[in-house]
Design an enzyme around this catalytic site. Structure first.
Site, mmCIF file in Angstrom:
data_model
loop_
_atom_site.group_PDB
_atom_site.id
_atom_site.type_symbol
_atom_site.label_atom_id
_atom_site.label_comp_id
_atom_site.label_asym_id
_atom_site.label_seq_id
_atom_site.Cartn_x
_atom_site.Cartn_y
_atom_site.Cartn_z
ATOM 1 C CE1 TYR A 39 -5.741 4.599 3.345
ATOM 2 C CE2 TYR A 39 -7.723 5.073 2.101
ATOM 3 C CZ TYR A 39 -6.359 4.925 2.156
ATOM 4 O OH TYR A 39 -5.610 5.082 1.021
ATOM 5 C CE1 TYR B 223 -5.286 1.797 0.203
ATOM 6 C CE2 TYR B 223 -5.500 1.422 -2.160
ATOM 7 C CZ TYR B 223 -5.645 2.243 -1.050
ATOM 8 O OH TYR B 223 -6.147 3.508 -1.212
ATOM 9 C CE LYS C 17 -4.186 10.941 2.627
ATOM 10 N NZ LYS C 17 -5.297 10.092 3.048
#
Ligand SMILES: *Cc1c(COP(=O)(O)O)cnc(C)c1O
Length: 336
Positions: free
Chosen positions: A288, A262, A49
């Protein structure tokens, strides 16, 4: 197509290293493996990010914002990197964090990214799983404005066309590294969440005129939903760059590693995290990169990545979440 005309606030340590992972490759008995170390972007323990925030926060500064508002799950890496970047730039930061994952251990609630969000001085607003909505964001921004603040909202994962430019730039950085080493890569494997990373890499490779297949490993939802998300953001990002949108690159997303959902690691994910730690001294995360590595390992075992080929695993960070998943990692069990 041009990237230079977009304002960019330097936040990341670039270029990130490109390293071989020989012991892991030997163990798996398939292709030569390379790791693009975006866990090492530097700011606030790093991750993907930071690259997106270079473009997003340049926009926030240009608009004279004084408060950054964003959202993500309670253990969001994006929220933590945004909090760190806001601290660096002297902006206030407010994090709207729905409990999107059904884990409620004390570590999950308070350690990992949440601990760091607070250290960076962000205001953490935990929400119930179904409490987050566009209306809630509008209310929050309205209240800040009525208090004389100038808020700037960043959607989940920073995955807007502007945010995806961070990964257009990253793909161009990789192309330079491959040229310097005369290295040809046959495939790229990357986790696919809110899609800005995957879409940005595809747009960047298209910009460089390089056709390397990119395999996204979905971390939630289905391969179909994620492919649509990547495809749409890719088209919007190419449009923002003023490039051709008629013949966009192919989008591949593998949905087989999602498991129960998730933030819920399967046995294959925990195996991938442990194997990579023990063979390379390299940390993956359970949400992830663990899922992405599980997808790569499955692909190698199924013979989809040929012996002698070169496969690049794009490490997108997420390490602080390891501490939130202490229970899951120490008990040999998984959540699937
Ligand atoms: C956010 C995130 C991703 C997913 O990137 P997107 O651009 O949202 O698809 C992958 N890995 C880590 C560690 C992340 O924090």
């Amino acid at each position: 197509m041009q990237l230079d005309r977009f304002p960019r606030t330097p936040l990341a340590c670039l270029p990130t290293p490109l390293e071989p992972a020989d012991r892991l490759a030997d163990q798996l008995g398939g292709p030569r493996l390379w790791i693009k170390r975006d866990d090492q972007t530097g700011l606030g323990l790093g991750g993907n990010k930071v690259r997106k925030l270079e473009f997003l926060l340049a926009d926030a500064l240009a608009r004279r914002a004084d408060t950054v508002v964003t959202t993500g799950g309670l253990q969001s890496n994006h929220a933590r990197q945004t909090a760190a970047a806001a601290a660096r730039l002297g902006l206030d930061c407010k994090l709207l964090l729905p409990r999107a994952v059904p884990i409620a251990t004390p570590q999950y609630e308070q350690s990992g990214n949440v601990l760091l969000d607070r250290l960076f001085g962000a205001e953490v607003v935990p929400l119930a799983a179904d409490e987050f909505s566009d209306a809630l964001v509008d209310n929050c921004l309205g209240r800040l404005r009525s208090q004389g603040r100038s808020p700037y909202f960043i959607p989940t994962g920073g995955s807007t066309p502007l945010g995806a430019l961070g990964y257009v730039a990253a793909a161009l950085e990789l192309v330079r590294q491959l040229e310097e080493r005369s290295l040809a890569i046959d495939a790229i494997v990357v986790p696919t969440g809110s899609a800005g990373t995957h879409a940005g890499i595809l747009a960047g490779l298209a910009l460089a005129g390089l056709e390397i297949p990119v395999f996204g490993i979905a971390v939630s939802a289905t391969s179909r939903e994620k492919s649509a998300l990547v495809g749409q953001l890719l088209a919007e990002t190419l449009r923002l760059l003023g490039g051709p949108t008629s013949d966009p690159p192919q989008v591949n997303v593998d949905g087989r590693q999602v498991g129960p959902g998730y933030g819920l690691p399967t046995a294959a994910v925990l195996e991938a995290v442990r194997l990579t730690a023990r063979l390379q001294g390299l940390l993956l995360d359970p949400v992830y990169t663990g899922k992405a590595m599980a997808g790569l390992i499955e692909g190698i075992r199924a013979g989809r990545f040929g012996r002698g080929s070169n496969v690049l695993f794009w490490h997108t960070g997420g390490i602080p979440a390891l501490f939130a998943y202490q229970d899951v990692l120490e008990n040999t069990g998984s959540l699937s």
